[in-house]
Design a protein around this motif. Structure first.
Motif, PDB file in Angstrom:
ATOM      1  N   HIS A  62     -64.663 -71.838 -20.225  1.00  7.87           N
ATOM      2  CA  HIS A  62     -65.484 -70.851 -20.491  1.00  7.87           C
ATOM      3  C   HIS A  62     -66.855 -71.163 -19.712  1.00  7.87           C
ATOM      4  O   HIS A  62     -67.212 -72.335 -19.544  1.00  7.87           O
ATOM      5  CB  HIS A  62     -65.866 -71.032 -22.072  1.00  7.87           C
ATOM      6  CG  HIS A  62     -66.686 -69.901 -22.595  1.00  7.87           C
ATOM      7  ND1 HIS A  62     -67.850 -69.735 -22.547  1.00  7.87           N
ATOM      8  CD2 HIS A  62     -66.115 -68.960 -23.513  1.00  7.87           C
ATOM      9  CE1 HIS A  62     -68.545 -68.817 -23.185  1.00  7.87           C
ATOM     10  NE2 HIS A  62     -67.247 -68.283 -23.805  1.00  7.87           N
ATOM     11  N   LEU A 115     -69.875 -71.111 -20.443  1.00  2.98           N
ATOM     12  CA  LEU A 115     -70.960 -71.809 -21.176  1.00  2.98           C
ATOM     13  C   LEU A 115     -70.385 -73.242 -21.331  1.00  2.98           C
ATOM     14  O   LEU A 115     -71.211 -74.247 -21.311  1.00  2.98           O
ATOM     15  CB  LEU A 115     -71.170 -71.186 -22.599  1.00  2.98           C
ATOM     16  CG  LEU A 115     -71.968 -69.940 -22.441  1.00  2.98           C
ATOM     17  CD1 LEU A 115     -71.784 -69.559 -24.061  1.00  2.98           C
ATOM     18  CD2 LEU A 115     -73.088 -69.994 -22.054  1.00  2.98           C
ATOM     19  N   THR A 116     -69.323 -73.618 -21.192  1.00  2.00           N
ATOM     20  CA  THR A 116     -68.744 -74.966 -21.165  1.00  2.00           C
ATOM     21  C   THR A 116     -69.213 -75.477 -19.789  1.00  2.00           C
ATOM     22  O   THR A 116     -69.729 -76.662 -19.871  1.00  2.00           O
ATOM     23  CB  THR A 116     -67.293 -75.117 -21.396  1.00  2.00           C
ATOM     24  OG1 THR A 116     -66.924 -74.310 -22.475  1.00  2.00           O
ATOM     25  CG2 THR A 116     -66.501 -76.421 -21.418  1.00  2.00           C
ATOM     26  N   ASP A 117     -68.962 -74.976 -19.011  1.00  2.00           N
ATOM     27  CA  ASP A 117     -69.210 -75.273 -17.412  1.00  2.00           C
ATOM     28  C   ASP A 117     -70.700 -75.680 -17.430  1.00  2.00           C
ATOM     29  O   ASP A 117     -71.427 -76.732 -17.037  1.00  2.00           O
ATOM     30  CB  ASP A 117     -68.768 -74.448 -16.564  1.00  2.00           C
ATOM     31  CG  ASP A 117     -67.390 -74.378 -16.216  1.00  2.00           C
ATOM     32  OD1 ASP A 117     -66.834 -75.221 -16.843  1.00  2.00           O
ATOM     33  OD2 ASP A 117     -66.826 -73.374 -15.646  1.00  2.00           O
ATOM     34  N   LYS A 118     -71.592 -74.497 -17.979  1.00  2.00           N
ATOM     35  CA  LYS A 118     -73.068 -74.890 -17.921  1.00  2.00           C
ATOM     36  C   LYS A 118     -73.584 -75.860 -18.612  1.00  2.00           C
ATOM     37  O   LYS A 118     -74.355 -76.486 -18.136  1.00  2.00           O
ATOM     38  CB  LYS A 118     -73.697 -73.411 -18.242  1.00  2.00           C
ATOM     39  CG  LYS A 118     -75.023 -73.109 -18.194  1.00  2.00           C
ATOM     40  CD  LYS A 118     -75.694 -71.743 -18.585  1.00  2.00           C
ATOM     41  CE  LYS A 118     -77.186 -71.575 -18.632  1.00  2.00           C
ATOM     42  NZ  LYS A 118     -77.534 -70.609 -19.529  1.00  2.00           N
ATOM     43  N   GLY A 119     -72.918 -75.979 -19.857  1.00  2.00           N
ATOM     44  CA  GLY A 119     -73.492 -76.922 -20.599  1.00  2.00           C
ATOM     45  C   GLY A 119     -73.103 -78.241 -20.132  1.00  2.00           C
ATOM     46  O   GLY A 119     -74.031 -79.367 -20.291  1.00  2.00           O
ATOM     47  N   GLN A 134     -75.625 -79.251 -17.150  1.00  2.00           N
ATOM     48  CA  GLN A 134     -76.830 -79.618 -17.629  1.00  2.00           C
ATOM     49  C   GLN A 134     -76.880 -81.080 -18.441  1.00  2.00           C
ATOM     50  O   GLN A 134     -77.500 -81.857 -18.137  1.00  2.00           O
ATOM     51  CB  GLN A 134     -77.213 -78.816 -19.007  1.00  2.00           C
ATOM     52  CG  GLN A 134     -78.605 -78.987 -19.717  1.00  2.00           C
ATOM     53  CD  GLN A 134     -79.650 -78.453 -18.813  1.00  2.00           C
ATOM     54  OE1 GLN A 134     -79.732 -77.244 -18.183  1.00  2.00           O
ATOM     55  NE2 GLN A 134     -80.697 -79.488 -18.375  1.00  2.00           N
TER      56      GLN A 134
END
Ligand code: E4P
Length: 214
Positions: A195, A197-201, A204
């Motif tokens: 996902h 958002l998993t990669d982005k999170g 971060q």
């Protein structure tokens, strides 16, 4: 819901197994041809590697040939499921094997009535090919809905094994419809995990951790 891996590749099987994502494997002559080498050794190695049903496909056209091949293929392991094409002769073979207590997977199913015939013959699994139907402008998942309804109407024990899966939405819809099993190519299985958002999170968190440790 059962997840089968649609492959004859041992590395893919080992990886999916390590992730706990694999309940069984489906092969076919095309998948085995991608691996090259001796198909007998490959089938045997797959059966040893997998702790669950492994579909191995017959290639004979008459029921007699299919039944003979089934005996041969069954020797590769206790977990072998004989994959049989949805033909008139295939139904005779399916029925004969059912009477002998051999598990079968009737493949190349493209209509709800073909699925009904396979269930009547005593198939353990039916494999409707959703991706190939989508590919000619039909609605593959509608076929799964219809088969689910028919099997539920009459309490057929035959399992609906969604095959020819092309993308994650096929898996999601199969699960929502209540298909028993999906046989998923390794590439699609890998996509199910991802996902953005998993990669982005994660990026971060890693960046902030680096800042903290400077
Ligand atoms: C599974 O049992 C089938 O052999 C397989 O899903 C066929 O898929 P394809 O349309 O990608 O060849």
């Amino acid at each position: 819901m059962e997840f089968f891996l649609d492959t004859a590749n041992l590395d893919e099987i080992r990886r999916a197994n390590a992730q706990g994502l694999m309940d069984g494997v489906t092969t076919n002559p095309t998948l085995l041809s991608h691996e090259g080498g001796d198909w007998r050794s490959q089938m045997e190695a797959i059966c040893q590697e997998v702790d669950g049903p492994v579909s191995l496909e017959v290639v004979g056209e008459s029921a007699e040939e299919m039944i003979r091949e089934a005996e041969d293929l069954s020797a590769f392991g206790d977990n072998v499921v004989i994959k049989i094409p949805m033909t008139s002769e295939g139904l005779v073979a399916t029925r004969t094997l059912y009477r002998k207590g051999v598990q079968t997977n009737v493949t190349l199913v493209f209509s709800p009535l073909q699925a009904l015939m396979a269930a009547k013959a005593g198939a353990t699994y039916v494999s409707p090919f959703v991706g190939r139907l989508d590919g000619i402008g039909h609605d593959g998942m509608e076929l799964i809905r219809q088969i689910r309804t028919i099997f539920d109407n009459y309490d057929f024990p035959t399992k609906v094994l969604v095959a020819s899966i092309r993308h994650p939405m096929h898996v999601l819809e199969a699960a929502l419809i209540g298909a028993d099993t999906a046989t998923v190519p390794f590439k699609v299985l890998s996509e199910l995990v991802k996902h953005p958002l998993t990669d982005k999170g994660l990026a971060q968190f890693n960046a902030d951790w680096d800042k903290l440790n400077k």
